[in-house]
Design an enzyme around this catalytic site. Structure first.
Site, PDB file in Angstrom:
ATOM      1  N   THR A  67      58.104  54.527  56.428  1.00 42.12           N
ATOM      2  CA  THR A  67      58.041  54.294  58.071  1.00 42.12           C
ATOM      3  C   THR A  67      58.829  53.086  58.471  1.00 42.12           C
ATOM      4  O   THR A  67      59.725  53.429  59.419  1.00 42.12           O
ATOM      5  CB  THR A  67      56.585  53.717  58.250  1.00 42.12           C
ATOM      6  OG1 THR A  67      55.913  54.993  57.872  1.00 42.12           O
ATOM      7  CG2 THR A  67      56.465  53.801  59.677  1.00 42.12           C
ATOM      8  N   HIS A  70      49.790  54.532  54.269  1.00 48.30           N
ATOM      9  CA  HIS A  70      50.826  54.995  54.906  1.00 48.30           C
ATOM     10  C   HIS A  70      51.189  54.571  56.289  1.00 48.30           C
ATOM     11  O   HIS A  70      50.269  54.609  57.248  1.00 48.30           O
ATOM     12  CB  HIS A  70      50.942  56.572  54.935  1.00 48.30           C
ATOM     13  CG  HIS A  70      51.242  57.010  53.446  1.00 48.30           C
ATOM     14  ND1 HIS A  70      50.508  58.010  53.028  1.00 48.30           N
ATOM     15  CD2 HIS A  70      52.126  56.666  52.507  1.00 48.30           C
ATOM     16  CE1 HIS A  70      50.754  58.402  51.683  1.00 48.30           C
ATOM     17  NE2 HIS A  70      51.673  57.447  51.384  1.00 48.30           N
ATOM     18  N   GLY A  71      52.258  54.231  56.791  1.00 49.63           N
ATOM     19  CA  GLY A  71      52.538  53.880  58.138  1.00 49.63           C
ATOM     20  C   GLY A  71      52.310  52.287  58.363  1.00 49.63           C
ATOM     21  O   GLY A  71      52.129  51.613  57.611  1.00 49.63           O
ATOM     22  N   GLY A 103      54.627  51.152  51.262  1.00 50.01           N
ATOM     23  CA  GLY A 103      55.444  49.816  51.216  1.00 50.01           C
ATOM     24  C   GLY A 103      55.641  49.217  52.647  1.00 50.01           C
ATOM     25  O   GLY A 103      55.662  48.194  52.668  1.00 50.01           O
ATOM     26  N   HIS A 113      52.394  52.654  46.921  1.00 51.53           N
ATOM     27  CA  HIS A 113      52.740  53.579  48.002  1.00 51.53           C
ATOM     28  C   HIS A 113      52.502  52.807  49.306  1.00 51.53           C
ATOM     29  O   HIS A 113      51.864  51.652  49.452  1.00 51.53           O
ATOM     30  CB  HIS A 113      51.533  54.677  47.958  1.00 51.53           C
ATOM     31  CG  HIS A 113      52.323  55.858  47.143  1.00 51.53           C
ATOM     32  ND1 HIS A 113      52.681  57.094  47.892  1.00 51.53           N
ATOM     33  CD2 HIS A 113      52.419  55.883  46.025  1.00 51.53           C
ATOM     34  CE1 HIS A 113      53.258  57.742  46.993  1.00 51.53           C
ATOM     35  NE2 HIS A 113      53.105  57.148  45.714  1.00 51.53           N
ATOM     36  N   ASP A 134      57.876  63.655  46.544  1.00 49.34           N
ATOM     37  CA  ASP A 134      56.625  62.792  47.163  1.00 49.34           C
ATOM     38  C   ASP A 134      55.410  63.711  47.216  1.00 49.34           C
ATOM     39  O   ASP A 134      55.481  64.667  47.670  1.00 49.34           O
ATOM     40  CB  ASP A 134      57.162  62.174  48.468  1.00 49.34           C
ATOM     41  CG  ASP A 134      56.255  60.837  48.617  1.00 49.34           C
ATOM     42  OD1 ASP A 134      55.746  60.311  48.013  1.00 49.34           O
ATOM     43  OD2 ASP A 134      56.620  60.566  49.844  1.00 49.34           O
ATOM     44  N   HIS A 135      54.397  62.874  46.948  1.00 49.46           N
ATOM     45  CA  HIS A 135      52.906  63.433  47.144  1.00 49.46           C
ATOM     46  C   HIS A 135      52.693  64.904  46.428  1.00 49.46           C
ATOM     47  O   HIS A 135      53.025  65.003  45.496  1.00 49.46           O
ATOM     48  CB  HIS A 135      52.640  63.274  48.397  1.00 49.46           C
ATOM     49  CG  HIS A 135      52.239  61.835  48.785  1.00 49.46           C
ATOM     50  ND1 HIS A 135      51.081  61.112  48.397  1.00 49.46           N
ATOM     51  CD2 HIS A 135      53.287  60.675  49.416  1.00 49.46           C
ATOM     52  CE1 HIS A 135      51.126  60.053  48.714  1.00 49.46           C
ATOM     53  NE2 HIS A 135      52.270  59.763  49.190  1.00 49.46           N
ATOM     54  N   GLU A 170      49.700  61.360  55.152  1.00 54.30           N
ATOM     55  CA  GLU A 170      50.713  61.962  54.255  1.00 54.30           C
ATOM     56  C   GLU A 170      50.631  63.445  54.383  1.00 54.30           C
ATOM     57  O   GLU A 170      49.515  64.124  54.547  1.00 54.30           O
ATOM     58  CB  GLU A 170      50.473  61.280  53.029  1.00 54.30           C
ATOM     59  CG  GLU A 170      49.311  62.320  52.166  1.00 54.30           C
ATOM     60  CD  GLU A 170      48.946  61.391  50.887  1.00 54.30           C
ATOM     61  OE1 GLU A 170      49.100  60.210  50.693  1.00 54.30           O
ATOM     62  OE2 GLU A 170      48.458  62.238  49.968  1.00 54.30           O
ATOM     63  N   ASN A 205      57.365  52.787  47.470  1.00 54.07           N
ATOM     64  CA  ASN A 205      57.551  53.756  48.536  1.00 54.07           C
ATOM     65  C   ASN A 205      57.791  53.229  49.712  1.00 54.07           C
ATOM     66  O   ASN A 205      57.130  52.372  50.252  1.00 54.07           O
ATOM     67  CB  ASN A 205      56.638  54.790  48.580  1.00 54.07           C
ATOM     68  CG  ASN A 205      56.583  55.729  47.368  1.00 54.07           C
ATOM     69  OD1 ASN A 205      57.317  55.627  46.286  1.00 54.07           O
ATOM     70  ND2 ASN A 205      55.710  56.817  47.246  1.00 54.07           N
ATOM     71  N   LEU A 206      58.866  53.541  50.353  1.00 46.70           N
ATOM     72  CA  LEU A 206      59.085  52.944  51.707  1.00 46.70           C
ATOM     73  C   LEU A 206      59.731  53.985  52.769  1.00 46.70           C
ATOM     74  O   LEU A 206      60.893  54.612  52.095  1.00 46.70           O
ATOM     75  CB  LEU A 206      60.359  51.862  51.528  1.00 46.70           C
ATOM     76  CG  LEU A 206      60.499  50.653  52.575  1.00 46.70           C
ATOM     77  CD1 LEU A 206      59.138  49.959  52.650  1.00 46.70           C
ATOM     78  CD2 LEU A 206      61.700  49.962  52.102  1.00 46.70           C
TER      79      LEU A 206
HETATM   80  O1  LIG Z   1      54.093  55.780  50.606  1.00 49.14           O
HETATM   81  C1  LIG Z   1      54.868  56.185  51.296  1.00 49.14           C
HETATM   82  C2  LIG Z   1      55.863  57.557  50.659  1.00 49.14           C
HETATM   83  O2  LIG Z   1      54.914  58.284  49.842  1.00 49.14           O
HETATM   84  C3  LIG Z   1      55.802  55.473  52.268  1.00 49.14           C
HETATM   85  O3  LIG Z   1      54.803  54.767  52.943  1.00 49.14           O
HETATM   86  P1  LIG Z   1      55.284  54.027  54.248  1.00 49.14           P
HETATM   87  O4  LIG Z   1      55.535  54.894  55.269  1.00 49.14           O
HETATM   88  O5  LIG Z   1      53.906  53.285  54.501  1.00 49.14           O
HETATM   89  O6  LIG Z   1      56.375  52.925  53.753  1.00 49.14           O
HETATM   90  O1  LIG Z   2      53.574  60.421  52.475  1.00 49.45           O
HETATM   91  C1  LIG Z   2      54.271  59.694  52.933  1.00 49.45           C
HETATM   92  C2  LIG Z   2      55.831  59.860  53.116  1.00 49.45           C
HETATM   93  O2  LIG Z   2      55.833  58.654  54.382  1.00 49.45           O
HETATM   94  C3  LIG Z   2      56.210  60.955  53.926  1.00 49.45           C
HETATM   95  O3  LIG Z   2      55.811  61.287  54.883  1.00 49.45           O
HETATM   96  P1  LIG Z   2      55.822  63.033  55.456  1.00 49.45           P
HETATM   97  O4  LIG Z   2      54.778  63.780  55.216  1.00 49.45           O
HETATM   98  O5  LIG Z   2      55.699  62.715  57.015  1.00 49.45           O
HETATM   99  O6  LIG Z   2      57.206  63.343  55.250  1.00 49.45           O
HETATM  100 ZN   LIG Z   3      47.778  60.709  48.360  1.00 50.06          ZN
HETATM  101 ZN   LIG Z   4      53.033  57.658  49.748  1.00 46.99          ZN
END
Ligand SMILES: O=C(CO)COP(=O)(O)O
Ligand SMILES: O=C[C@H](O)COP(=O)(O)O
Ligand SMILES: [Zn+2]
Ligand SMILES: [Zn+2]
Length: 424
Positions: free
Chosen positions: A355, A291-292, A332, A330, A174-175, A247, A352-353
């Site tokens: 939180t 995110h979140g 979600g 992203h 991810d990312h 993130e 992406n899910l």
């Molecule tokens: O985009 C995400 C991970 O890259 C997840 O986002 P959420 O935590 O808002 O579901």
């Molecule tokens: O980037 C978003 C994802 O929810 C991952 O988060 P994190 O960097 O806290 O593991």
């Molecule tokens: Zn980003």
């Molecule tokens: Zn994300």
């Protein structure tokens, strides 16, 4: 034949059919993309060795066999054309595959259990922090050591256990912002080693996220990474426009509102640059994503913008397909079913899910601890007697399992919301 079996047969048939329809050149001239990519390897990020070049005949053989794989071989981690065909199938059949952020064997199995029960494909992904957690918080992360080792450990664990659940799993990371590129480099080293030994990369796909950098640099650097991934038929997801919230430990809550909505011209520029290298890529275009989970009204999603991006790209490419782009949603968590459905109707194939699932995992454990507090206050002695042993209450297989159950139920809900359930 049960309805489940007949729909499963349809899913298994799609790779060959789609391969013929959309990528006939790959069947006839499979070496061509690899040879072209090798000539393109002039970038500093490329460390692809002669070893992979010498390995090409094996790769071509395994690539062909992937297209013809039977039912049993479709379970477990999938790579290459199977990933491409799964996303094509999802786009055509209007569903998206949830990408679950996993941090432990427990969250992996909770997710796999839900997808198996819902007869769905699944994406399991590790963030840089999640990968380090897989290694253990006590391991130093200097030079991304913990994140690289943890990602490799998590990947090997997922590769070992996923076939036991009988579903196809995309193994993703991810990312990965600019400062974390050494993490991606380390994983790509592991991919190339795995490829040299087994004819496929360790991970099905990675994400690169240079969305906070200058646009030209984002696109040109992403292209270089795709050039490195392409000979392994490895997927690359990229981000253009910024996902708000947090993130990789970076706080994007205060970013300029306009960066939360990507422009169609920018997306087409990405498509143009990346499609010249490989068909294995997707775009996380920002449409207000965060995110979140925050108080209602904080986030204004505009999934309809994705439809405009597809239309713009179609016109520029001059293709028959209405939705030429593979798009990723992203942030979600906290979004509505309507927002998911709108995104999916415009070519979102991955949501992406994280939180919501973190919270769901907690609730099972929280409720267990609250309900059983008199049985876990000490090793011996509970309301049933002062000499009664409590071992069966404090065994982690009991209370961690409660978190797995609630997380699994939330994954199932997502599989229903994204129309993924019963697609196998
Ligand atoms: O985009 C995400 C991970 O890259 C997840 O986002 P959420 O935590 O808002 O579901
Ligand atoms: O980037 C978003 C994802 O929810 C991952 O988060 P994190 O960097 O806290 O593991
Ligand atoms: Zn980003
Ligand atoms: Zn994300």
């Amino acid at each position: 034949m049960t309805p489940h079996h007949s729909s499963r047969a349809r899913f298994q048939a799609f790779p060959t059919q789609l391969q013929k329809e959309h990528f006939p050149h790959q069947q006839l001239f499979l070496p061509l993309p690899y040879i072209i990519s090798l000539f393109l390897y002039s970038s500093p990020v490329n460390t692809l060795s002669l070893k992979i070049f010498l390995h090409l005949p094996l790769k071509l053989k395994s690539n062909l066999s992937l297209i013809d794989q039977s039912a049993s071989q479709k379970s477990g981690v999938i790579v290459g054309d199977d990933v491409l065909n799964l996303f094509k199938y999802a786009k055509e059949h209007k569903f998206a595959i949830p990408a679950i952020n996993v941090t432990s064997s427990s969250t992996v199995v909770a997710s796999l259990e839900a997808a198996r029960d819902a007869k769905s494909p699944l994406i399991l992904q590790m963030s840089q922090g999640g990968a380090a957690y897989f290694a253990g918080k006590g391991v130093s992360n200097t030079d991304q050591f913990a994140s690289i080792s943890g990602a490799i450990a998590g990947a090997n664990y997922i590769r070992s256990i996923a076939p036991a659940y009988g579903i196809p799993v995309v193994l993703h990371t991810d990312h990965c912002a600019k400062k974390l590129l050494p993490w991606l480099d380390g994983m790509l080293d592991a991919d190339e080693k795995h490829f040299a030994e087994h004819g496929e990369p360790l991970f099905s796909s990675h994400m690169i996220d240079l969305s906070e950098e200058d646009k030209e640099w984002n696109i040109s650097t992403t292209k270089k990474y795709l050039q490195r991934a392409a000979p392994m038929s490895q997927w690359l997801e990229m981000e253009i426009g910024i996902t708000g919230g947090e993130e990789d430990g970076v706080d994007n809550t205060g970013v300029d509102n306009s960066s939360l909505y990507t422009q169609p011209e920018d997306i087409y520029q990405v498509y143009e640059a990346l499609s010249s290298v490989s068909p294995y890529f997707s775009i996380a275009a920002a449409f207000g994503n965060v995110h979140g989970v925050y108080k209602p009204g904080n986030v204004k999603l505009h999934p309809e913008l994705l439809g405009k991006h597809q239309a713009y790209a179609k016109e520029k490419i001059n293709c028959e397909e209405d939705k030429p782009l593979f798009l990723v949603f992203h942030g979600g968590s906290g979004s509505s079913k309507e927002e998911f459905s709108a995104g999916i109707s415009h070519g979102v194939v991955k949501v992406n899910l994280d939180t919501d699932l973190q919270y769901a995992y907690l609730t099972g454990i929280r409720d267990y601890v609250l309900n059983k507090k008199d049985f876990i206050a000490s090793q011996v002695g509970n309301p049933e007697g002062e000499d009664k042993p409590n071992k069966k209450y404090f065994d982690p297989r009991v209370w961690v399992r409660e978190g797995e159950k609630t997380m699994s139920a939330r994954v199932k809900e997502a599989l229903t919301d994204f129309n993924t359930a019963n697609q196998l």
